[in-house]
Write a protein that holds these residues in place. Structure first.
Motif, PDB file in Angstrom:
ATOM      1  N   ASP A  47       0.860  -1.176   0.000  1.00 33.99           N
ATOM      2  CA  ASP A  47       0.000   0.000   0.000  1.00 33.99           C
ATOM      3  C   ASP A  47       0.902   1.232   0.000  1.00 33.99           C
ATOM      4  OD1 ASP A  47      -1.513   2.223   1.014  1.00 33.99           O
ATOM      5  OD2 ASP A  47      -3.043   0.800   1.659  1.00 33.99           O
ATOM      6  N   CYS A  50      -0.054   3.531   3.533  1.00 35.85           N
ATOM      7  CA  CYS A  50       0.286   3.066   4.887  1.00 35.85           C
ATOM      8  C   CYS A  50       1.439   2.055   4.877  1.00 35.85           C
ATOM      9  CB  CYS A  50      -0.943   2.477   5.574  1.00 35.85           C
ATOM     10  SG  CYS A  50      -1.509   0.937   4.864  1.00 35.85           S
ATOM     11  N   CYS A  72      -4.823  -0.974   0.551  1.00 41.36           N
ATOM     12  CA  CYS A  72      -5.367  -2.033   1.414  1.00 41.36           C
ATOM     13  C   CYS A  72      -6.825  -1.778   1.747  1.00 41.36           C
ATOM     14  CB  CYS A  72      -4.533  -2.184   2.681  1.00 41.36           C
ATOM     15  SG  CYS A  72      -4.672  -0.811   3.830  1.00 41.36           S
ATOM     16  N   CYS A  73      -7.244  -0.503   1.699  1.00 37.63           N
ATOM     17  CA  CYS A  73      -8.630  -0.173   2.024  1.00 37.63           C
ATOM     18  C   CYS A  73      -9.008   1.163   1.384  1.00 37.63           C
ATOM     19  CB  CYS A  73      -8.824  -0.118   3.539  1.00 37.63           C
ATOM     20  SG  CYS A  73      -7.755   1.080   4.343  1.00 37.63           S
ATOM     21  N   CYS A  76      -7.387   4.352   2.944  1.00 38.79           N
ATOM     22  CA  CYS A  76      -6.014   4.640   2.528  1.00 38.79           C
ATOM     23  C   CYS A  76      -6.012   5.310   1.159  1.00 38.79           C
ATOM     24  CB  CYS A  76      -5.191   3.356   2.487  1.00 38.79           C
ATOM     25  SG  CYS A  76      -4.623   2.865   4.114  1.00 38.79           S
TER      26      CYS A  76
END
Ligand SMILES: [Zn+2]
Length: 89
Positions: A47, A50, A72-73, A76
């Motif tokens: 990522d 992060c 990752c999400c 982010c």
């Protein structure tokens, strides 16, 4: 105490199956039995926000500046975009 643990396990299993239902693309290969897929679908990538490593297929894709980025999400991804637009000014 054991009851709480069982509840936690059940909740986790439910969460996992819910995730599978919400993203049925990953289970589409199940119908094609006997066919070997050459593409590696569980490659680990980093990522850029992060700096966490995660499986690419679980990542959030973003086309940014002609590059394919994976996060990752969603948080982010949003933070990365906010960070980038803040730096431009
Ligand atoms: Zn992240």
């Amino acid at each position: 105490m054991i009851k709480i643990f069982i509840l936690f396990v059940v909740a986790y299993v439910l969460y996992r199956s819910l995730k599978t239902w919400m993203f049925p693309a990953s289970s589409s290969s199940r119908s094609v039995s006997g066919k070997t897929t050459t593409e590696i679908d569980d490659v680990m990538i980093k990522d850029p926000f992060c700096e966490t490593y995660f499986p690419k297929r679980n990542g959030v894709h973003l086309k940014f500046g002609g590059k394919d980025l994976y996060f990752c999400c969603d948080q982010c991804k949003d933070k990365y975009l906010a960070d980038r637009s803040a730096k431009k000014e």
